[in-house]
Design a protein around this motif. Structure first.
Motif, PDB file in Angstrom:
ATOM      1  N   MET A 176      13.428 -61.504  -9.639  1.00 29.61           N
ATOM      2  CA  MET A 176      12.319 -61.026  -8.824  1.00 29.61           C
ATOM      3  C   MET A 176      12.799 -60.270  -7.583  1.00 29.61           C
ATOM      4  SD  MET A 176       9.805 -61.971 -10.566  1.00 29.61           S
ATOM      5  CE  MET A 176       8.362 -61.889  -9.533  1.00 29.61           C
ATOM      6  N   THR A 177      14.092 -59.964  -7.504  1.00 25.82           N
ATOM      7  CA  THR A 177      14.612 -59.334  -6.304  1.00 25.82           C
ATOM      8  C   THR A 177      14.014 -57.951  -6.097  1.00 25.82           C
ATOM      9  OG1 THR A 177      16.682 -60.520  -6.430  1.00 25.82           O
ATOM     10  CG2 THR A 177      16.687 -58.512  -5.155  1.00 25.82           C
ATOM     11  N   ILE A 178      13.489 -57.751  -4.906  1.00 24.73           N
ATOM     12  CA  ILE A 178      13.004 -56.432  -4.517  1.00 24.73           C
ATOM     13  C   ILE A 178      13.671 -56.011  -3.213  1.00 24.73           C
ATOM     14  CG2 ILE A 178      10.788 -56.696  -5.658  1.00 24.73           C
ATOM     15  CD1 ILE A 178       9.590 -57.288  -2.885  1.00 24.73           C
ATOM     16  N   TRP A 179      14.603 -56.838  -2.727  1.00 26.42           N
ATOM     17  CA  TRP A 179      15.207 -56.616  -1.413  1.00 26.42           C
ATOM     18  C   TRP A 179      16.571 -55.969  -1.538  1.00 26.42           C
ATOM     19  CZ3 TRP A 179      11.033 -57.632   1.034  1.00 26.42           C
ATOM     20  CH2 TRP A 179      10.229 -58.709   0.657  1.00 26.42           C
ATOM     21  N   ARG A 216      12.445 -68.995  -2.758  1.00 22.05           N
ATOM     22  CA  ARG A 216      11.145 -68.608  -3.307  1.00 22.05           C
ATOM     23  C   ARG A 216      11.312 -67.712  -4.531  1.00 22.05           C
ATOM     24  NH1 ARG A 216       7.501 -66.463   1.537  1.00 22.05           N
ATOM     25  NH2 ARG A 216       8.049 -64.581   0.431  1.00 22.05           N
ATOM     26  N   ASP A 221      10.462 -64.756  -4.894  1.00 28.30           N
ATOM     27  CA  ASP A 221      10.859 -63.406  -4.490  1.00 28.30           C
ATOM     28  C   ASP A 221      12.287 -63.380  -3.927  1.00 28.30           C
ATOM     29  OD1 ASP A 221      10.485 -64.639  -2.048  1.00 28.30           O
ATOM     30  OD2 ASP A 221       8.970 -63.239  -1.332  1.00 28.30           O
ATOM     31  N   SER A 274       8.961 -55.851 -10.536  1.00 29.49           N
ATOM     32  CA  SER A 274       9.654 -56.851  -9.725  1.00 29.49           C
ATOM     33  C   SER A 274       8.923 -57.137  -8.426  1.00 29.49           C
ATOM     34  CB  SER A 274      11.084 -56.388  -9.434  1.00 29.49           C
ATOM     35  OG  SER A 274      11.062 -55.212  -8.647  1.00 29.49           O
ATOM     36  N   SER A 275       8.141 -56.187  -7.923  1.00 28.96           N
ATOM     37  CA  SER A 275       7.415 -56.401  -6.668  1.00 28.96           C
ATOM     38  C   SER A 275       6.069 -57.082  -6.884  1.00 28.96           C
ATOM     39  CB  SER A 275       7.198 -55.064  -5.954  1.00 28.96           C
ATOM     40  OG  SER A 275       6.364 -54.230  -6.735  1.00 28.96           O
ATOM     41  N   CYS A 331       5.313 -60.029  -7.318  1.00 28.37           N
ATOM     42  CA  CYS A 331       5.156 -61.348  -6.703  1.00 28.37           C
ATOM     43  C   CYS A 331       4.622 -61.246  -5.280  1.00 28.37           C
ATOM     44  CB  CYS A 331       6.478 -62.101  -6.722  1.00 28.37           C
ATOM     45  SG  CYS A 331       7.803 -61.266  -5.828  1.00 28.37           S
ATOM     46  N   ILE A 332       4.471 -60.036  -4.767  1.00 22.69           N
ATOM     47  CA  ILE A 332       3.948 -59.822  -3.417  1.00 22.69           C
ATOM     48  C   ILE A 332       2.633 -59.070  -3.536  1.00 22.69           C
ATOM     49  CG2 ILE A 332       4.348 -58.684  -1.211  1.00 22.69           C
ATOM     50  CD1 ILE A 332       7.342 -59.064  -1.744  1.00 22.69           C
TER      51      ILE A 332
END
Length: 197
Positions: free
Chosen positions: A7-10, A34, A36, A77-78, A80-81
């Motif tokens: 889930m990494t978006i960072w 979490r 994310d 992937s984003s 989750c936000i």
């Protein structure tokens, strides 16, 4: 520090390590990671839980873009936000019921009639509209331009603005409301200080 997850978006330069917002201590213990990939930590000195490293201010502002309230692609992937379809007409009755429950809590502390109120994080405007129906003069603000556009569309006679608490120049509010907002701010203590000024 690299963050790896499905889930990494960072990106590494999106994040910053931060001390405890309450006591300023930099020592913390990881509590959970979490979905994310952000870490919830607990301050070793006072026990406050918070996210560190956390997204930097400009990254946070980007999170509340047009797609925050309408995630069309839930497999991204984003996804989750944000929300799949917050402004869907099917949600309006639920949002109104939520506003009514919120008002039931605060009405014992506020006579809305002729009160000046600020709602921070107004989203589509249901709570601001309910306060107005009860006789209050309300300004609703939100970081999301998309949310402000929706609120203005639903309640064209009310006052909504894209802003955060630091950009509100008006003073003398009888009440300031911020439902489900504190978890979105970078400094809860700074946010509360700005809200009471």
């Amino acid at each position: 520090m690299a963050i790896h997850s499905k889930m990494t978006i960072w990106k590494n330069d999106d994040l910053e390590d931060v001390p405890c917002d309450f006591c300023g201590n930099g020592n913390c213990i990881e509590v959970i990671v979490r979905p994310d990939a952000l870490r919830v930590v607990e301050c070793a000195a006072c026990g406050l839980s918070y996210i560190s490293p956390r997204p930097k201010g400009p990254v946070i502002a980007r999170l509340y873009g047009a797609d925050y309230f309408t995630k069309a692609d839930r497999s991204a992937s984003s996804s989750c936000i944000g929300y799949p379809d917050y402004f869907n007409n099917n949600n309006r009755a639920m949002l109104r019921r939520t506003a009514e429950r919120q008002y039931d809590i605060v009405r014992r502390y506020l006579n809305a009639q002729n009160s000046r109120c600020l709602e921070i994080g107004c989203a589509s405007g249901e709570f601001s509209a309910l306060l107005t129906e009860k006789g209050a003069d309300v300004l609703g603000i939100d970081l999301s331009q998309r949310a402000v556009q929706e609120a203005k569309s639903r309640y064209p006679d009310l006052s909504f603005r894209q802003a955060d608490i630091t950009a509100v120049e008006e003073q003398g509010f009888d009440a300031v409301f911020a439902f489900e907002v504190i978890e979105h701010v970078t400094s809860p203590s700074g946010f509360l200080r700005a809200a009471v000024q």
